[in-house]
Motif scaffolding. Structure first.
Motif, PDB file in Angstrom:
ATOM      1  N   ALA A 182       0.842  -1.208   0.000  1.00  0.00           N
ATOM      2  CA  ALA A 182       0.000   0.000   0.000  1.00  0.00           C
ATOM      3  C   ALA A 182       0.880   1.262   0.000  1.00  0.00           C
ATOM      4  O   ALA A 182       0.594   2.229  -0.725  1.00  0.00           O
ATOM      5  N   VAL A 183       1.950   1.225   0.777  1.00  0.00           N
ATOM      6  CA  VAL A 183       2.850   2.384   0.843  1.00  0.00           C
ATOM      7  C   VAL A 183       3.550   2.589  -0.504  1.00  0.00           C
ATOM      8  O   VAL A 183       3.601   3.703  -1.037  1.00  0.00           O
ATOM      9  N   VAL A 184       4.070   1.509  -1.056  1.00  0.00           N
ATOM     10  CA  VAL A 184       4.801   1.610  -2.322  1.00  0.00           C
ATOM     11  C   VAL A 184       3.866   2.076  -3.445  1.00  0.00           C
ATOM     12  O   VAL A 184       4.269   2.874  -4.306  1.00  0.00           O
ATOM     13  N   ARG A 185       2.619   1.617  -3.391  1.00  0.00           N
ATOM     14  CA  ARG A 185       1.648   2.013  -4.412  1.00  0.00           C
ATOM     15  C   ARG A 185       1.376   3.525  -4.322  1.00  0.00           C
ATOM     16  O   ARG A 185       1.405   4.222  -5.339  1.00  0.00           O
ATOM     17  N   ASN A 186       1.154   4.005  -3.100  1.00  0.00           N
ATOM     18  CA  ASN A 186       0.902   5.445  -2.917  1.00  0.00           C
ATOM     19  C   ASN A 186       2.095   6.283  -3.366  1.00  0.00           C
ATOM     20  O   ASN A 186       1.935   7.307  -4.031  1.00  0.00           O
ATOM     21  N   GLU A 187       3.284   5.830  -2.986  1.00  0.00           N
ATOM     22  CA  GLU A 187       4.487   6.586  -3.371  1.00  0.00           C
ATOM     23  C   GLU A 187       4.658   6.597  -4.885  1.00  0.00           C
ATOM     24  O   GLU A 187       5.031   7.617  -5.474  1.00  0.00           O
ATOM     25  N   PHE A 188       4.392   5.453  -5.485  1.00  0.00           N
ATOM     26  CA  PHE A 188       4.506   5.384  -6.947  1.00  0.00           C
ATOM     27  C   PHE A 188       3.461   6.287  -7.620  1.00  0.00           C
ATOM     28  O   PHE A 188       3.788   7.011  -8.560  1.00  0.00           O
ATOM     29  N   TYR A 189       2.216   6.251  -7.145  1.00  0.00           N
ATOM     30  CA  TYR A 189       1.176   7.081  -7.760  1.00  0.00           C
ATOM     31  C   TYR A 189       1.517   8.574  -7.630  1.00  0.00           C
ATOM     32  O   TYR A 189       1.321   9.340  -8.575  1.00  0.00           O
ATOM     33  N   ASP A 190       2.011   8.981  -6.451  1.00  0.00           N
ATOM     34  CA  ASP A 190       2.425  10.388  -6.262  1.00  0.00           C
ATOM     35  C   ASP A 190       3.505  10.767  -7.282  1.00  0.00           C
ATOM     36  O   ASP A 190       3.450  11.813  -7.916  1.00  0.00           O
ATOM     37  N   LEU A 191       4.493   9.873  -7.388  1.00  0.00           N
ATOM     38  CA  LEU A 191       5.618  10.154  -8.287  1.00  0.00           C
ATOM     39  C   LEU A 191       5.163  10.154  -9.744  1.00  0.00           C
ATOM     40  O   LEU A 191       5.561  11.023 -10.539  1.00  0.00           O
ATOM     41  N   ARG A 192       4.301   9.206 -10.090  1.00  0.00           N
ATOM     42  CA  ARG A 192       3.824   9.127 -11.477  1.00  0.00           C
ATOM     43  C   ARG A 192       3.068  10.399 -11.869  1.00  0.00           C
ATOM     44  O   ARG A 192       3.241  10.913 -12.976  1.00  0.00           O
ATOM     45  N   ASN A 193       2.269  10.918 -10.929  1.00  0.00           N
ATOM     46  CA  ASN A 193       1.565  12.179 -11.207  1.00  0.00           C
ATOM     47  C   ASN A 193       2.545  13.307 -11.510  1.00  0.00           C
ATOM     48  O   ASN A 193       2.352  14.089 -12.443  1.00  0.00           O
ATOM     49  N   LYS A 194       3.605  13.363 -10.705  1.00  0.00           N
ATOM     50  CA  LYS A 194       4.620  14.415 -10.908  1.00  0.00           C
ATOM     51  C   LYS A 194       5.336  14.208 -12.255  1.00  0.00           C
ATOM     52  O   LYS A 194       5.572  15.165 -12.991  1.00  0.00           O
ATOM     53  N   PHE A 195       5.682  12.964 -12.529  1.00  0.00           N
ATOM     54  CA  PHE A 195       6.366  12.675 -13.800  1.00  0.00           C
ATOM     55  C   PHE A 195       5.461  13.042 -14.987  1.00  0.00           C
ATOM     56  O   PHE A 195       5.933  13.588 -15.984  1.00  0.00           O
ATOM     57  N   GLN A 196       4.168  12.722 -14.857  1.00  0.00           N
ATOM     58  CA  GLN A 196       3.244  13.033 -15.961  1.00  0.00           C
ATOM     59  C   GLN A 196       3.162  14.545 -16.186  1.00  0.00           C
ATOM     60  O   GLN A 196       3.203  15.014 -17.328  1.00  0.00           O
ATOM     61  N   THR A 197       3.079  15.292 -15.093  1.00  0.00           N
ATOM     62  CA  THR A 197       3.049  16.758 -15.216  1.00  0.00           C
ATOM     63  C   THR A 197       4.347  17.250 -15.848  1.00  0.00           C
ATOM     64  O   THR A 197       4.340  18.121 -16.727  1.00  0.00           O
ATOM     65  N   MET A 198       5.459  16.677 -15.391  1.00  0.00           N
ATOM     66  CA  MET A 198       6.770  17.070 -15.924  1.00  0.00           C
ATOM     67  C   MET A 198       6.846  16.831 -17.441  1.00  0.00           C
ATOM     68  O   MET A 198       7.285  17.720 -18.196  1.00  0.00           O
ATOM     69  N   LEU A 199       6.402  15.661 -17.886  1.00  0.00           N
ATOM     70  CA  LEU A 199       6.470  15.340 -19.317  1.00  0.00           C
ATOM     71  C   LEU A 199       5.525  16.226 -20.137  1.00  0.00           C
ATOM     72  O   LEU A 199       5.868  16.642 -21.247  1.00  0.00           O
ATOM     73  N   GLN A 200       4.356  16.540 -19.553  1.00  0.00           N
ATOM     74  CA  GLN A 200       3.414  17.441 -20.256  1.00  0.00           C
ATOM     75  C   GLN A 200       4.021  18.828 -20.420  1.00  0.00           C
ATOM     76  O   GLN A 200       3.927  19.439 -21.492  1.00  0.00           O
ATOM     77  N   LEU A 201       4.660  19.319 -19.352  1.00  0.00           N
ATOM     78  CA  LEU A 201       5.295  20.644 -19.430  1.00  0.00           C
ATOM     79  C   LEU A 201       6.407  20.641 -20.483  1.00  0.00           C
ATOM     80  O   LEU A 201       6.543  21.587 -21.263  1.00  0.00           O
ATOM     81  N   GLU A 202       7.202  19.560 -20.483  1.00  0.00           N
ATOM     82  CA  GLU A 202       8.294  19.465 -21.476  1.00  0.00           C
ATOM     83  C   GLU A 202       7.734  19.481 -22.895  1.00  0.00           C
ATOM     84  O   GLU A 202       8.298  20.124 -23.782  1.00  0.00           O
ATOM     85  N   GLN A 203       6.624  18.774 -23.091  1.00  0.00           N
ATOM     86  CA  GLN A 203       6.005  18.752 -24.433  1.00  0.00           C
ATOM     87  C   GLN A 203       5.505  20.139 -24.830  1.00  0.00           C
ATOM     88  O   GLN A 203       5.669  20.569 -25.973  1.00  0.00           O
ATOM     89  N   GLN A 204       4.908  20.837 -23.884  1.00  0.00           N
ATOM     90  CA  GLN A 204       4.405  22.189 -24.173  1.00  0.00           C
ATOM     91  C   GLN A 204       5.559  23.134 -24.505  1.00  0.00           C
ATOM     92  O   GLN A 204       5.451  23.970 -25.396  1.00  0.00           O
ATOM     93  N   ILE A 205       6.659  22.980 -23.777  1.00  0.00           N
ATOM     94  CA  ILE A 205       7.828  23.837 -24.037  1.00  0.00           C
ATOM     95  C   ILE A 205       8.369  23.544 -25.442  1.00  0.00           C
ATOM     96  O   ILE A 205       8.664  24.456 -26.211  1.00  0.00           O
ATOM     97  N   GLN A 206       8.494  22.252 -25.755  1.00  0.00           N
ATOM     98  CA  GLN A 206       9.014  21.869 -27.085  1.00  0.00           C
ATOM     99  C   GLN A 206       8.106  22.376 -28.197  1.00  0.00           C
ATOM    100  O   GLN A 206       8.578  22.821 -29.242  1.00  0.00           O
ATOM    101  N   ALA A 207       6.797  22.335 -27.955  1.00  0.00           N
ATOM    102  CA  ALA A 207       5.840  22.778 -28.985  1.00  0.00           C
ATOM    103  C   ALA A 207       5.986  24.270 -29.276  1.00  0.00           C
ATOM    104  O   ALA A 207       5.670  24.727 -30.376  1.00  0.00           O
ATOM    105  N   GLN A 208       6.469  25.013 -28.307  1.00  0.00           N
ATOM    106  CA  GLN A 208       6.616  26.462 -28.504  1.00  0.00           C
ATOM    107  C   GLN A 208       7.967  26.837 -29.104  1.00  0.00           C
ATOM    108  O   GLN A 208       8.210  28.001 -29.382  1.00  0.00           O
ATOM    109  N   GLN A 209       8.882  25.843 -29.224  1.00  0.00           N
ATOM    110  CA  GLN A 209      10.230  26.172 -29.723  1.00  0.00           C
ATOM    111  C   GLN A 209      10.301  26.066 -31.245  1.00  0.00           C
ATOM    112  O   GLN A 209       9.570  25.331 -31.846  1.00  0.00           O
TER     113      GLN A 209
END
Lengths: 145, 135
Positions: free
Chosen positions: A118-145
């Motif tokens: 349960a702990v590992v699942r929660n930690e992974f879900y938290d991290l995955r959310n952050k990673f997803q936001t990070m990748l979306q931001l990177e894509q948006q930045i690339q789209a503007q370049q």
């Protein structure tokens, strides 16, 4: 949003991931390999592989721990795999929880393993959310370049 | 300035690893490593495949073998033992996220020359390459 503002948002997000201990210097190394090696998309590739692996392993672990007789060797092998994957991407919190999880496997402590999952699942879900936001931001930045 | 020319040879590495995430990381690190002539990377997904590649390639097929421990079909310890049984003296480096003394000793007893804990990093890779005069 302008690229500079998106870049600032991305930097703030990554800084908070380091500050909270979600990721460690291994993640920094991935970023350096991407920047120095001129391999755009390298961090995204490793992050995606990690998320896919972790998702699959967590499902396997849940199924194994639901069995009437738990095969702790199999559980341990999956946790070992998750520990390796998390170490490679620099997912520090997930890695540390895997270390405790493995000890519980070796003690054949079913309830402890269920709690660790349960702990590992929660930690992974938290991290995955952050990673997803990070990748979306990177894509948006690339789209503007 | 021919006398000052530095020989830059290609280093042939066999990476024995079943998990894609570790292979992707190792590829990137080897690509960016301190090897002047570059790295020619060959990959095996388990120990049995590694033994077959070494047997087919001959004793001098590789300059370095980096092998994971836990893999399907054949693990890294057994692969190391079988490669040594072929008479191959290529440096073998064991790689695992389990790095207790007994994990290290098990690799060395199987015939590996060195051991490094996962995850592989630029620093660890450069240390390995320097140790075996490959950088």
């Amino acid at each position: 949003m302008a690229a500079a503002a998106l870049r600032e948002q991305l930097n703030t997000l990554i800084s908070s991931m380091f500050a909270s201990g979600m990721v460690d210097e291994q993640f920094q190394q991935l970023q350096m390999l991407q920047d120095d090696g001129g391999t755009p998309g390298f961090v995204a590739e490793v992050v995606t592989l990690f998320c896919d692996d972790a998702d699959r392993i967590i499902s396997e672990l849940a199924a194994l721990l639901e069995q009437p007789v738990v095969d702790f060797d199999k559980v341990d092998a999956y946790v070992h795999q998750l520990k390796g994957s998390s170490a490679s991407v620099g997912a520090q919190k997930v890695k540390f929880t895997c270390l405790q999880f493995r000890q519980l496997c070796q003690d054949k402590n079913r309830d402890g393993c269920i709690m660790a999952l349960a702990v590992v699942r929660n930690e992974f879900y938290d991290l995955r959310n952050k990673f997803q936001t990070m990748l979306q931001l990177e894509q948006q930045i690339q789209a503007q370049q | 300035m021919a006398g000052a020319a530095v020989q830059r040879r290609v280093v042939r590495v066999l990476l024995v690893e079943d998990e894609e995430i570790h292979r992707v990381l190792a590829r990137a690190l080897l690509k960016s490593s301190a090897v002047g002539g570059g790295v020619e990377l060959d990959e095996a997904g388990n120990g049995a495949e590694a033994v077959r590649r070494v047997r087919e390639g001959g004793a001098g097929a590789y300059d370095l073998i980096i092998t994971d421990r836990q893999m399907p079909v054949m693990d890294g310890h057994e692969a190391t033992r079988q490669i040594r049984a072929l008479g191959v003296t290529t440096p073998i480096v064991g790689l695992s996220s389990d790095c207790r003394p007994l994990d290290v000793d098990a690799f060395l007893e199987a015939g590996a020359d060195d051991f490094t804990p996962k995850p592989l990093s630029k620093e660890k890779l450069n240390h390995i390459l320097a140790k075996f005069n490959l950088a």
